[in-house]
Design a protein around this motif. Structure first.
Motif, PDB file in Angstrom:
ATOM      1  N   GLY A 169      50.903 -23.727 -67.509  1.00  0.00           N
ATOM      2  CA  GLY A 169      50.711 -22.296 -67.374  1.00  0.00           C
ATOM      3  C   GLY A 169      51.873 -21.494 -67.922  1.00  0.00           C
ATOM      4  N   ASP A 189      48.973 -17.225 -63.282  1.00  0.00           N
ATOM      5  CA  ASP A 189      47.778 -17.512 -62.483  1.00  0.00           C
ATOM      6  C   ASP A 189      48.004 -17.280 -60.994  1.00  0.00           C
ATOM      7  OD1 ASP A 189      49.542 -19.581 -62.317  1.00  0.00           O
ATOM      8  OD2 ASP A 189      48.126 -21.176 -62.792  1.00  0.00           O
ATOM      9  N   LYS A 211      49.555 -11.280 -59.837  1.00  0.00           N
ATOM     10  CA  LYS A 211      50.775 -11.876 -60.377  1.00  0.00           C
ATOM     11  C   LYS A 211      51.994 -11.410 -59.585  1.00  0.00           C
ATOM     12  CE  LYS A 211      48.888 -11.847 -65.066  1.00  0.00           C
ATOM     13  NZ  LYS A 211      47.627 -11.197 -64.656  1.00  0.00           N
TER      14      LYS A 211
END
Length: 341
Positions: A169, A189, A211
């Motif tokens: 990520g 994510d 976030k």
């Protein structure tokens, strides 16, 4: 709970704040704005109450602002990194034409700045596999954490092989624990990842509604406060850190996301702001918070304490800036801080 008292000074700016910080002595507050200016206002000392300075810093927007001793560092979308002095003078430290200053870190006079995949400021440029999302020096200034897609790379400042901390990520914020034992990074994510530096052991810290863009360590370094949920999420880093420990969530269930947090530098207090504009103060023991500023619909972009904890500032995305003096009764209103003043 001793809190911030008095009516705040409110400033209505006509550009979006990209960063807010007090200088090292807590005598001046600076705000970097989307119109390319840095505004500096004296809050105490001989110049208190004087006219603010408007520094035309960048040909474009200010993207990052950090305190740097008695002054500030400002990074813009014109590829320039500037040192802005307390008197408004500006010195160019880095210029990469055609690029943005994507990330910035400062520690004891040292700096590091990222443009795209490259980090500048530690000697030869350091390249990474993807665009750099955030930078952070360790408390001793001997290591630099670089967040990017796939995790965090930790570089020794004096040279040498980096340590790779891997997690899938894209990572957009990074911070060291005050004792230098842990690195924490926020991911796109809606979760955090923490690594124990000694052995590289990793942990997932999930459950956020959006976030996490704001991370702040409490006095003593045993707790990490974070934004991104309905309330302040507080993780314990005592002992072996957060591994296997659930976090605390502080504050009432308002069903509004917290957008910014700032721990007091000396006491167990957290100032925080919401997406609807409310600013509050709460202790680590989760007693009812003190509400400092009511919701007005303008998301809070950032909150900051002075280094001694005597002043608190909060900035809204629409250009509202509020300034309080802690424990001092009614705060003398600072004279007209408006664009062009």
């Amino acid at each position: 709970m001793r809190g911030v008292s008095g009516t705040p000074a409110l400033f209505a700016l006509d550009a979006t704040p990209a960063g807010i910080a007090f200088d090292g002595k807590g005598e001046r507050l600076a705000v970097g704005l989307g119109d390319g200016t840095v505004r500096i206002v004296p809050v105490r000392g001989p110049a208190r109450g004087g006219d603010p300075l408007t520094v035309a810093a960048h040909d474009g927007a200010v993207l990052h602002l950090r305190a740097d001793g008695d002054g500030f560092l400002s990074g813009g979308d014109d590829g320039r990194l500037l040192r802005v002095g307390r008197d408004g003078g500006a010195e160019t430290l880095l210029h990469v034409p055609g690029r943005w200053i994507d990330a910035l870190a400062v520690n004891g006079g040292a700096w590091a700045a990222a443009t795209g995949k490259t980090v500048h400021g530690l000697g030869a440029p350091l390249d990474h596999p993807s665009t750099v999302g955030a930078l952070a020096f360790d408390p001793a200034g001997g290591r630099l954490a670089v967040a990017h897609y796939g995790g965090v790379t930790v570089w020794p400042v004096g040279g040498g092989e980096p340590q790779r901390l891997e997690w899938k990520g894209s990572h957009i914020a990074v911070s060291w624990s005050p004792d230098g034992r842990f690195v924490v990074a926020a991911a796109q994510d809606n979760e955090l990842h923490a690594w124990r530096i000694a052995d590289g052991t990793a942990m997932q810290m999930a459950g956020y509604g959006t976030k996490t863009r704001s991370l702040s360590w409490g006095a003593g370094g045993k707790y990490l406060a974070t934004s991104g949920a309905d309330g302040v999420v507080l993780w314990s880093f005592a002992g072996d850190g957060p591994f296997g420990k659930p976090p605390m969530e502080l504050g009432p269930e308002r069903k509004v996301l917290v957008t910014a947090v700032a721990c007091h530098p000396r006491e167990a207090l957290i100032a925080y702001g919401y997406r609807d504009g409310q600013v509050s103060l709460i202790g680590f023991d989760d007693r009812p918070p003190v509400d400092l500023l009511p919701a007005d619909g303008e998301p809070v972009a950032g909150v900051a304490w002075s280094a001694d904890g005597g002043w608190l500032a909060a900035a809204g995305e629409g250009g509202r800036v509020a300034l309080w003096r802690r424990g001092g009764g009614l705060m003398e209103r600072v004279k007209g801080w408006l664009r062009g003043a």
